[in-house]
Motif scaffolding. Structure first.
Motif, PDB file in Angstrom:
ATOM      1  N   ARG A 181       0.827  -1.207   0.000  1.00  0.00           N
ATOM      2  CA  ARG A 181       0.000   0.000   0.000  1.00  0.00           C
ATOM      3  C   ARG A 181       0.862   1.260   0.000  1.00  0.00           C
ATOM      4  O   ARG A 181       0.588   2.223  -0.718  1.00  0.00           O
ATOM      5  CB  ARG A 181      -0.925  -0.009   1.220  1.00  0.00           C
ATOM      6  N   LEU A 201      -6.886  -7.988  -3.976  1.00  0.00           N
ATOM      7  CA  LEU A 201      -8.289  -7.694  -3.682  1.00  0.00           C
ATOM      8  C   LEU A 201      -9.193  -8.869  -4.027  1.00  0.00           C
ATOM      9  O   LEU A 201     -10.228  -9.086  -3.378  1.00  0.00           O
ATOM     10  CB  LEU A 201      -8.735  -6.444  -4.448  1.00  0.00           C
ATOM     11  N   GLY A 207      -8.008 -10.180   0.558  1.00  0.00           N
ATOM     12  CA  GLY A 207      -8.937  -9.070   0.344  1.00  0.00           C
ATOM     13  C   GLY A 207      -9.397  -8.414   1.633  1.00  0.00           C
ATOM     14  O   GLY A 207      -9.295  -7.178   1.783  1.00  0.00           O
ATOM     15  N   PRO A 208      -9.900  -9.181   2.604  1.00  0.00           N
ATOM     16  CA  PRO A 208     -10.353  -8.566   3.858  1.00  0.00           C
ATOM     17  C   PRO A 208      -9.231  -7.872   4.636  1.00  0.00           C
ATOM     18  O   PRO A 208      -9.456  -6.829   5.261  1.00  0.00           O
ATOM     19  CB  PRO A 208     -10.904  -9.766   4.643  1.00  0.00           C
ATOM     20  N   TRP A 210      -6.580  -6.482   3.301  1.00  0.00           N
ATOM     21  CA  TRP A 210      -6.296  -5.249   2.546  1.00  0.00           C
ATOM     22  C   TRP A 210      -7.327  -4.177   2.854  1.00  0.00           C
ATOM     23  O   TRP A 210      -6.979  -3.012   3.100  1.00  0.00           O
ATOM     24  CB  TRP A 210      -6.263  -5.559   1.055  1.00  0.00           C
ATOM     25  N   GLU A 211      -8.585  -4.532   2.846  1.00  0.00           N
ATOM     26  CA  GLU A 211      -9.656  -3.570   3.097  1.00  0.00           C
ATOM     27  C   GLU A 211      -9.591  -3.013   4.513  1.00  0.00           C
ATOM     28  O   GLU A 211     -10.001  -1.872   4.770  1.00  0.00           O
ATOM     29  CB  GLU A 211     -11.024  -4.219   2.855  1.00  0.00           C
TER      30      GLU A 211
END
Length: 278
Positions: A181, A201, A207-208, A210-211
């Motif tokens: 990031r 993602l 994905g979770p 990262w979010e």
């Protein structure tokens, strides 16, 4: 702001540029011949008002805009180290990103010799995490000595990594994702990093994470569990550094400790001793 250093850097580099290479004619007739571009010509080439560059070179422009500094740096052909110096001398501190987007994608070839001379596992990656150099101890970490072309992609998306990087979901992934990031925030046009982020993602495990975000935790000095292809389970202590000419590139040295991790006192920080007062 360091006006003296700023003027020395800019005037020296300005005088190296042949005006004819930018379509200007050299002055004719008698009198002193100024070397390189004139300050007025710099204003013309950067499409700025008259005396704008003079204010920069003489230190009469407090907190100059980064986009203008970048414009001048590229015109003068500064390298990445000079770009950092320009921003510091101009009083804005370290630059918000590299001078050119392709910076950090190559390092001097001597880095391979330097890596070969290390007894610990070691490798060099570019700003996109592509492996540029590695030594034999690092190759032994992988089955068959097969070095992954891109360590970021391997750590996050290769199924084999989730075995090699022990406790991958709780220890490795949450600390690697913030590095991706942070790199994207600086290298906004890096296609390799954007593609990795896209695949992250879409991954049900990543994905979770990262979010959810997360702080940028640099690996320097960190210890993490690892399954060595030859020596079995253990853990590595990571040392990280950056080649000065390649912002975003990194030298990684992995100190291997076989077997179960032992509880031990963290090695203290290294710091020069204070000299006694005279």
């Amino acid at each position: 702001m360091n006006k003296k250093a700023l003027k020395a850097l800019l005037s020296e580099r300005r005088e190296l540029i042949d005006p004819t290479s930018h379509g200007f004619e050299r002055p004719q007739g008698r009198g002193r011949r100024a070397r390189g571009l004139s300050q007025q010509q710099v204003d013309e080439l950067t499409r700025r008002a008259t005396h704008t560059y003079n204010r920069l070179e003489t230190g009469a422009m407090p907190n100059p805009p980064t986009d203008y500094l970048r414009q001048v740096a590229r015109l003068f052909g500064l390298n990445e180290q000079e770009w950092v110096s320009l921003c510091r001398y101009a009083g804005i501190g370290d630059p918000p990103g590299p001078l050119n987007q392709d910076s950090g994608l190559e390092v001097p070839g001597v880095w391979q010799e330097a890596v070969d001379g290390l007894s610990h596992m070691a490798y060099v990656t570019d700003a996109s995490w592509n492996v540029l150099a590695h030594n034999e101890p690092f190759a032994r970490l992988f089955p068959g000595g097969r070095i992954p072309p891109n360590t970021m992609r391997w750590m996050l998306l290769d199924p084999d990594a989730r075995t090699t990087l022990m406790e991958w979901k709780t220890v490795w992934a949450p600390l690697v994702l913030p590095q991706l990031r942070a790199a994207l925030a600086v290298r906004t046009d890096d296609e390799t990093l954007h593609q990795i982020a896209k695949e992250v993602l879409a991954d049900p495990d990543l994905g979770p994470i990262w979010e959810a975000g997360g702080a940028n935790i640099h690996p320097d000095g960190d210890e993490r569990p690892l399954l060595h292809a030859v020596e079995g389970p253990g853990h590595v202590t990571m040392c990280a550094a950056q080649p000065l000419t390649a912002p975003g590139a990194r030298l990684m040295i992995l100190l291997w400790h076989p077997g179960k991790k032992k509880q031990h006192r963290r090695v203290p920080m290294l710091r020069a001793s204070r000299l006694p007062d005279a």
